[in-house]
Design a protein around this motif. Structure first.
Motif, PDB file in Angstrom:
ATOM      1  N   ALA C  74      -1.302  -3.767   3.095  1.00 33.92           N
ATOM      2  CA  ALA C  74      -2.393  -3.514   2.158  1.00 33.92           C
ATOM      3  C   ALA C  74      -2.165  -4.260   0.856  1.00 33.92           C
ATOM      4  N   LEU C  75      -0.902  -4.267   0.396  1.00 28.11           N
ATOM      5  CA  LEU C  75      -0.613  -5.007  -0.828  1.00 28.11           C
ATOM      6  C   LEU C  75      -0.843  -6.495  -0.614  1.00 28.11           C
ATOM      7  N   ILE C 135      -1.098   2.943  12.026  1.00 32.68           N
ATOM      8  CA  ILE C 135      -1.064   1.758  11.155  1.00 32.68           C
ATOM      9  C   ILE C 135      -2.444   1.409  10.609  1.00 32.68           C
ATOM     10  N   PRO C 136      -3.476   1.268  11.457  1.00 35.40           N
ATOM     11  CA  PRO C 136      -4.768   0.886  10.881  1.00 35.40           C
ATOM     12  C   PRO C 136      -5.313   1.935   9.917  1.00 35.40           C
ATOM     13  N   ILE C 137      -5.105   3.220  10.228  1.00 34.55           N
ATOM     14  CA  ILE C 137      -5.622   4.275   9.367  1.00 34.55           C
ATOM     15  C   ILE C 137      -5.012   4.182   7.982  1.00 34.55           C
ATOM     16  N   SER C 141      -6.803   2.754   4.433  1.00 40.31           N
ATOM     17  CA  SER C 141      -6.941   3.711   3.323  1.00 40.31           C
ATOM     18  C   SER C 141      -6.323   3.148   2.059  1.00 40.31           C
ATOM     19  N   ILE C 142      -5.099   2.649   2.193  1.00 45.56           N
ATOM     20  CA  ILE C 142      -4.425   2.110   1.020  1.00 45.56           C
ATOM     21  C   ILE C 142      -5.179   0.881   0.511  1.00 45.56           C
ATOM     22  N   GLY C 179      -4.558   7.233  -3.600  1.00 43.02           N
ATOM     23  CA  GLY C 179      -5.113   6.719  -2.361  1.00 43.02           C
ATOM     24  C   GLY C 179      -4.054   6.556  -1.298  1.00 43.02           C
ATOM     25  N   ILE C 180      -2.862   6.149  -1.716  1.00 42.51           N
ATOM     26  CA  ILE C 180      -1.769   5.984  -0.766  1.00 42.51           C
ATOM     27  C   ILE C 180      -1.409   7.315  -0.145  1.00 42.51           C
TER      28      ILE C 180
END
Lengths: 328, 352, 269
Positions: C74-75, C135-137, C141-142, C179-180
């Protein structure tokens, strides 16, 4: 975020990471597993008996841990094939393909599959009096050619439909039942909407108990209550007209009480099928504590079968089982 | 060269950590026979060694960090293709034994006899998904609109948690409830109402019912996000021009959040299409196309759940089930791709 | 319209009521602290502690792994690191992975298990299946919460000389914390409740798993087992297990709300 919450979060994360490392470290353990665990899984029909055996055996050998799970005969065979259990409980015969992969089976009890109808069935008196022959049952379950109960017993006034129930999951009960009707397999029961396929032996009992027009088949222990030894509420067993003389003779009438059924299995007045052997299977051969356990089951363990609704391994087959056990 | 006390002790500490790690790793290897912990402490030792000899600058950390992030991202994308590849590879077995048209257009599913026809199951899946969407979409949309536009704040604050919890309920629990509540209701009340007296309650309709409940929270929460993202100014402009609230909702909010609503529906479809456990508990598990909605059936996902125990006895069954999983994957893939393309175009058209 | 809302709320109330009414009578201290060996499935004593422990041992490592992978990706998806084109491609892949039914992950792991001959099931593959599921969830989200971080914040960090990696680790991560957390909890909730992926991969056991290659019980599979047992009393225990699952879901939901509210007070807007 406040520093304190941050610190708490960091601590929580650190703990979580430690947990994960801890768990992962379990993976690294290549140390010899102390050989005191026997894993068993498989047929629902043998499960209650196995629990009793485990309890008795562990009284004699408290250092041995026996892990028994159910999951069905299919799972038992699959687990045995993959080696993830030591013993698979299988309520049907081993197929050629399975034997080729190295499966060895020892018979440990005899069980039976019986035909069931509801106590409020419109023609119940006639059925209890005359029973049903193999051909009639074949026409019901395999050919689906008898549409009403009236037609079954020869009374044109009764027009209620026969509601046939079968099993949707691949199971030993279905195999044994269709084997009694002829050289069939579970796949030979038609997949049509009019035949309701339920999942699991218990769903079958429930379905018959709640449908007054229903007819199905079940393992003995799912028909009879363990406490009263009589059929469960709402269920009646269809007597099998074994000598095909159009009536149920006194020696063919052993369905009122579970003990009578077991005796019939022992005396062979109930033929095989629908009575059938239930096996413990393993891959390649029986060794070590597993072998000792199975040896106990087919010798001392047999004394517990009667009270639990099973009949012991027929004496003429016992020697062969011992031979198989020894790896001969 | 004069070295200050502080850095000498630090260097000493680090070396100590390194030596202890090396020692521990050997303990774990030879005495406790734990390979993983051995590897872990060896790793720590090496890190310490590296740290001592390599000048660790911020730019090095940045470089390594960024490279690592790239690696992991590429790895996950690789996983995606690996998933597809393994599913295809596993299906090859059955695709060789039976022709594709046999698999897809034959209705006979008898694994013990070597027949693997999926047509009935495919049709059932389409019916069940369609009906659950027909039930779920209107209810979800209307609910979302109400919550976003009409509901007083207090009500909104009560309803939001409901939706979040509903979204988190595991599928087994839904299945259990459906088993207890919906199956008897369908058998005794609903089916006879529609003229069917022989339904056992285990039917396509029951499965559609429970699926629609599972889909509600997905569509509602995504729609809410889209609705809330519509700028207040837009809504006010519409109202100031004399439109009623409902007209505003219809013409402004729906248009503005169109892409989001579409995305919500697609996602809901995906859930309904792929749900396994709840469906397999109430659908009757029969690989046929029933004459009415109240007859039993089987979906692609519940087929896998019903048959997986026999894969060891019938090796080719494993391949057939992998093929079914491949179908599920491909359909979801196509739908997502379609959704993505449609959304891009819709965003441009509906941009405000 | 109001009616639709009531339908939705009503269904949740229905589900909760059914589970609570049927499950509460079977709940007891005993059932929560004992394992299922020796007769639990036959109506005797015992409990499903092994399922609770099994589910935790499956979901915690899976969530942890998925979190580590997810936050890194995500980062990395920010404009700072990746061109938007490639980033959107990755997001598309993740969306597809999110939409993939969990049973497909189960089949994927089963295929590998068959190939290496371990078809009985193990903790390891259960964890792998759940990690793939989560993983995708977690990542998306992040990703969503990172997108909402004002650009100005990052620019200030860069202008002070911070490297991309440092900014990502120190500034972005902290800003996106609510959010994380929400994403991780969402993933965990999914991991502990999902049945299809672990049905095919973990087998069953009456005891706690002691190594990664052991089979294990889990809460969802235990419900399925209990429902197929003959005794009505035993079947009711399935509701007790469902009750526990519901409680976990409720807790996660509440904790997420609380943490989101609390930490968003301290975010710079």
């Amino acid at each position: 975020m406040k520093v304190r919450t941050q610190k708490k979060l960091k601590a929580l994360i650190a703990v979580l990471i430690l947990c994960m490392v801890g768990i992962a470290s379990l993976a690294g353990c290549t140390s010899q597993k102390e050989n005191t665990i026997i894993k068993v899984s498989g047929a629902y029909s043998l499960y209650p008996m196995m629990i009793i055996w485990v309890q008795e055996y562990q009284k004699l050998h408290p250092e041995i841990q026996i892990d028994v799970t159910s999951g069905g005969a299919g799972k038992g065979m699959a687990d045995a094939l993959s080696g993830s259990v030591d013993l698979g409980m299988v309520s049907r015969d081993v197929t050629a393909a399975e034997a080729n992969q190295g499966i060895v089976a020892v018979a440990v009890v005899e069980d039976a599959v019986l035909c069931t109808i509801n106590t409020a069935n419109p023609v119940i008196d006639k059925i209890l009096e005359k029973g049903l022959t193999k051909q009639q049952l074949r026409n019901i379950f395999i050919n689906y050619s008898i549409p009403t109960w009236g037609q079954l017993v020869g009374d044109a006034n009764i027009t209620d439909a026969i509601k046939v129930y079968s099993r949707s999951d691949p199971c030993g009960a279905a195999e044994a039942w269709v084997l009694y009707l002829g050289d069939y397999t579970q796949d030979d029961i038609p997949t049509i909407e009019e035949i309701t396929k339920v999942k699991g032996d218990d769903s079958m009992s429930k379905a018959i108990a709640s449908d007054h027009l229903g007819i199905g088949y079940s393992n003995v222990n799912y028909i009879y209550s363990n406490t009263t030894k009589t059929p469960k509420e709402g269920i009646v067993v269809v007597p099998l007209d074994l000598n095909e003389n159009g009536t149920i003779d006194p020696e063919e009438n052993f369905y009122a009480n579970r003990n009578d059924i077991v005796n019939a299995e022992i005396n062979n007045t109930l033929p095989s099928p629908p009575s059938r052997l239930v096996y413990l299977v393993t891959l390649n051969n029986f060794t070590g504590i597993t072998k000792d356990f199975v040896m106990w089951i087919i010798t001392d363990g047999q004394q517990y079968t009667f009270d639990n609704g099973y009949s012991p391994v027929p004496s003429d087959l016992l020697d062969e089982q011992l031979r198989i056990l020894e790896g001969g | 060269m004069p070295v200050s006390n502080g850095s000498w002790i630090k260097k000493y500490k680090l070396l100590l950590v390194g030596i202890v790690s090396l020692f521990l790793s050997f303990v774990f290897l030879f005495i406790l026979n734990n390979f993983f912990l051995f590897a872990l402490f060896l790793f720590i030792f090496i890190i310490v060694l590296v740290y001592n000899f390599v000048k660790v600058t911020r730019s090095l950390v940045d470089l390594l960090g960024t490279r690592l992030m790239l690696f992991i991202t590429v790895f996950v994308v690789f996983l995606f293709f690996l998933l597809l590849a393994i599913l295809i590879d596993g299906s090859l077995n059955i695709l060789q034994k039976e022709s594709l048209s046999d698999l897809i257009f034959s209705s006979t599913w008898k694994p013990f006899s070597g027949e693997f026809g999926l047509f009935a199951v495919i049709v059932d899946t389409m019916i069940v998904t369609a009906i659950s969407m027909i039930i779920a979409v209107p209810i979800s949309l209307l609910s979302a609109i109400y919550i976003a536009e009409y509901a007083p704040k207090k009500f909104r604050n009560i309803v939001r948690p409901f939706i979040d919890v509903l979204a988190g309920v595991p599928s087994v629990v839904f299945g259990l409830c459906a088993l207890l509540v919906f199956v008897p209701v369908v058998r005794e009340d609903v089916a006879p109402f529609f003229g069917s007296t022989i339904s056992s309650g285990f039917s396509l309709f029951t499965a559609s019912l429970i699926l629609s409940i599972m889909v509600f929270p997905i569509i509602i929460s995504l729609c809410l996000e889209s609705f809330n993202a519509v700028p207040q100014a837009l809504k006010e402009a519409s109202l100031s021009l004399g439109a009623t609230k409902w007209e505003t909702v219809k013409k402004v909010i729906f248009r503005a959040s169109g892409p989001g609503v579409l995305a919500a529906i697609f996602l809901g479809f995906g859930r309904a299409f792929g749900e396994t456990i709840a469906v397999s508990m109430v659908i009757g598990n029969q690989e046929l196309i029933p004459k009415s909605l109240f007859g039993p059936g089987q979906t692609l996902a519940s087929l896998i759940a019903s048959n997986y125990t026999e894969v060891s006895s019938i090796p080719i069954l494993a391949s057939a089930l992998i093929f079914v999983a491949l179908i599920l994957f491909v359909v979801v893939l196509i739908f997502n791709l379609l959704g993505y393309l449609v959304l891009r175009r819709a965003s441009k058209r509906w941009a405000y | 319209m109001l009616a639709s809302v009531f339908i939705v709320m009503g269904s949740l109330i229905l589900i909760v009521t059914v589970i609570v009414l049927n499950g509460a009578p079977s709940l007891s201290f005993e059932i929560l602290t004992q394992t299922s060996g020796g007769g639990f499935y036959l109506g005797a004593g015992g409990g499903f502690l092994n399922a609770i422990v099994g589910s935790l041992l499956l979901a915690l490592p899976a969530t942890g792994l998925a979190f580590v992978i997810g936050i890194i990706i995500a980062l990395y998806l920010q404009k700072d690191f990746l061109k938007p084109g490639f980033a959107n491609f990755v997001r598309l892949c993740l969306d597809i992975l999110w939409g993939v039914p969990s049973v497909v992950y189960g089949v994927f792991c089963l295929t590998i298990m068959i190939a290496i001959g371990m078809t009985g099931g193990s903790l390891l593959f259960g964890v792998i299946a759940l990690t793939l599921l989560e993983i995708p969830i977690i990542t998306r989200s992040i990703d969503e919460s990172i997108k909402m971080i004002p650009l100005g914040l990052k620019e200030s960090a860069y202008s002070l000389g911070s490297t991309k990696f440092e900014t990502a680790m120190k500034v972005v991560r902290k800003q996106a914390m609510p959010g994380i957390i929400a994403g991780v909890l969402l993933g965990f909730g999914r991991g502990i409740g999902d049945a299809a992926s672990i049905l095919l991969t973990v087998g069953d056991s009456n005891y706690f798993p002691t190594s990664l290659t052991d089979q294990t019980a889990a809460l969802p599979t235990m419900i399925l087992n209990l429902v197929s047992m003959p005794d009505q009393v035993v079947q009711n225990k399935a509701y007790a297990v469902a009750f526990v699952l519901l409680v976990i879901v409720l807790l996660i939901s509440m904790v997420t709300r609380y943490l989101t509210k609390k930490s968003s007070k301290h975010i710079i807007k």
